[in-house]
Write a protein that holds these residues in place. Sequence first.
Motif, mmCIF file in Angstrom:
data_model
loop_
_atom_site.group_PDB
_atom_site.id
_atom_site.type_symbol
_atom_site.label_atom_id
_atom_site.label_comp_id
_atom_site.label_asym_id
_atom_site.label_seq_id
_atom_site.Cartn_x
_atom_site.Cartn_y
_atom_site.Cartn_z
ATOM 1 N N HIS A 156 36.278 -75.714 -23.218
ATOM 2 C CA HIS A 156 37.284 -76.386 -24.049
ATOM 3 C C HIS A 156 38.624 -75.693 -23.803
ATOM 4 C CE1 HIS A 156 39.189 -78.317 -27.492
ATOM 5 N NE2 HIS A 156 39.656 -77.122 -27.816
ATOM 6 N N PRO A 157 39.701 -76.442 -23.654
ATOM 7 C CA PRO A 157 39.805 -77.894 -23.641
ATOM 8 C C PRO A 157 39.163 -78.510 -22.386
ATOM 9 C CG PRO A 157 41.941 -76.861 -24.088
ATOM 10 C CD PRO A 157 41.043 -75.787 -23.606
ATOM 11 N N HIS A 158 38.577 -79.666 -22.555
ATOM 12 C CA HIS A 158 37.954 -80.359 -21.426
ATOM 13 C C HIS A 158 39.029 -80.786 -20.427
ATOM 14 C CE1 HIS A 158 35.375 -83.024 -19.116
ATOM 15 N NE2 HIS A 158 36.325 -83.940 -19.221
ATOM 16 N N SER A 159 38.673 -80.747 -19.142
ATOM 17 C CA SER A 159 39.595 -81.182 -18.090
ATOM 18 C C SER A 159 38.801 -81.664 -16.887
ATOM 19 C CB SER A 159 40.525 -80.036 -17.668
ATOM 20 O OG SER A 159 41.178 -80.337 -16.447
ATOM 21 N N ALA A 160 38.979 -82.923 -16.536
ATOM 22 C CA ALA A 160 38.331 -83.462 -15.339
ATOM 23 C C ALA A 160 38.883 -82.778 -14.089
ATOM 24 C CB ALA A 160 38.555 -84.964 -15.256
ATOM 25 N N TYR A 161 40.154 -82.384 -14.128
ATOM 26 C CA TYR A 161 40.755 -81.711 -12.983
ATOM 27 C C TYR A 161 40.130 -80.329 -12.788
ATOM 28 C CZ TYR A 161 44.320 -85.348 -13.147
ATOM 29 O OH TYR A 161 44.960 -86.552 -13.139
#
Length: 274
Positions: A153-158
Amino acid sequence: MTTPTDYVHGYSTHETRRLGDQADTLAALLHSGTAYPAGSRVLEVGCGVGAQTVHLLAASPEAHFTAVDISADSLAQARTHVTEYAPDAHISWHQANLFELPFPEAAFDHVFVCFVLEHLTAPRRALTALRRVLRPGGTLTVIEGDHGSTFFHPHSAYAHATIDCQVQLQATAGGNALIGRQLHPLVTAAGYEDVVVRPHTVYADRSRPALVNGFTRNTFITMVESIREDALAAGLMNPSDWDRGIADLHRTATAEGTFHYTFFKALAVNPPSR
């Protein structure tokens, strides 16, 4: 076993420091329960720069260790590191390929393998080969990570995409960064018995600053950052997306972030010959 040039993380001074940070930060987590009786013969395969070796010696100061690695440079660093840490340790050093170990049958009571199988093209064959030098009834300990166990967290697709670059590059080199989840079937298929695999989870947040610094920043993010040029050269990501992913990974090590990763530890017994 892989040759030195196949090691996806490289052999730089920076990587040596990262390995040391990882081993020291995770010693209590990964080495808990690993101790060998006085006088027992223990083989550490793929000792690298000795980052794990010093912790094995600390837990079993009266055991007799043999440390093996394919890289002469790594072995020299390991010898220096361990000599500074434990000058009176019972340990011998050998440069060798694990598929061609220069030891007689049943030479060891215990074999320890940590972060080695992930770099091999034939991990099951490697485990089978180790049975030759492990006495019947002797134990095998294997520790491996699994990059697919990472969430934060925080979530990040990158950020996840940068990690996947590491997975893909390691696969291209013949390794497997997702091997942790496969340990039980791998060890069983190699002919060992009484196989037990347990997850060892690293969870870091602001209440655990030693893990945030030692693992999230200095071990995991540093590892991913080191493959930037290879990932871009392979066309796995474009520069702007990569930089955004790394920035997002660093956010997980801030006061607002959390980070989770799982290692897997297998224990098994070499059965009597039938």
